[in-house]
Design an enzyme around this catalytic site. Structure first.
Site: not given
Length: 183
Positions: A140, A142, A119, A92, A63, A114, A37, A13, A75
Site C-alpha cells: 500500500e 509503494e 540486515e 516480491e 526513496r 554490518p 547503535e 529505543i 526486492a
C-alpha cells in the site's frame, strides 16, 4: 575470541514495522567500554530478473532516506511466514513487476552494512519470465514504475546516479561480468 565485544547492556529505543533500534553498552577486547547503535532487521531478498530479450527488470521509486528517485532491482522484506529467501524473492518479483519466473537460481547473500545493521540480503536470478494475469498486489505504501532496461540503458542510469543502492549496483556488475564471460 580476540575481536569479540561482550554486551553489557542492551536497550530497545524504537521497535518499528521494518526495523528495531537498539543501543548496546559493550566491553571491548582492550577492556574499555563503548556504545553500539544497531538497527535490527528481519532480512530481505532481491531479484535480478531478465526478460527473454535480455532486459533487466527494475523499479523506479522515490526513496525518502536519500530524498531522490532510485532505480532498483525488485526486492522486499522477509515476512515472518516466509520459509526461505526464495519465497520472499518470488513474492516480491510478482508484487513489484507482475511477473513470475520459471527459472530461479541463488546468486549470493551478504550483510548490507554490518557496521550498524544486521540486515541480511539474499539475491536470486530469475529467467524465463511470464506475466501474471492477476498478480499479487503491491504494498500500500509503494508507488513504483516498472522499467525493462538493456544493459546500456541500465549502465546510463548508474552513471547518472539514479541506480546507486548496493543490491542494484551489485546486479549491474553481476550482469556486466556475465556479459564479459559469455563473449
Amino acid at each position: 575470541m580476540i575481536f569479540e565485544e561482550k554486551t553489557l547492556k542492551s536497550e530497545v529505543i524504537y521497535d518499528g514495522k521494518v526495523t528495531k533500534y537498539v543501543v548496546e553498552d559493550v566491553l571491548l577486547p582492550n577492556g574499555k567500554q563503548s556504545k553500539r547503535e544497531i538497527v535490527r532487521h528481519a532480512g530481505a531478498s532481491a531479484v535480478i530478473a531478465f526478460t527473454n530479450d535480455d532486459r533487466l527488470l527494475l523499479v523506479k521509486q522515490y526513496r525518502k532516506a536519500i530524498e531522490q528517485i532510485s532505480i532498483e532491482i525488485p526486492a522486499g522484506l522477509k515476512d515472518p511466514e516466509d520459509t526461505d529467501g526464495m519465497t520472499t524473492a518470488k513474492r516480491e518479483l510478482e508484487e513489484e513487476t507482475g511477473y513470475q519466473a520459471k527459472e530461479w537460481a541463488f546468486v549470493t547473500s551478504f550483510y548490507s552494512t554490518p557496521g550498524f545493521t544486521d540486515e541480511f540480503l539474499e539475491i536470486y536470478e530469475a529467467k524465463n519470465l511470464m506475466t501474471v494475469e492477476n498478480p499479487l498486489p503491491k504494498d500500500e505504501d509503494e508507488t513504483i514504475e516498472l522499467l525493462a532496461l538493456t544493459f546500456d540503458e541500465a549502465w546510463a542510469e548508474y552513471e547518472k546516479g539514479h541506480l546507486r543502492d548496493s543490491k542494484s549496483v551489485f546486479a549491474l556488475f553481476y550482469w556486466k561480468m556475465n556479459r564479459i564471460q559469455n563473449k
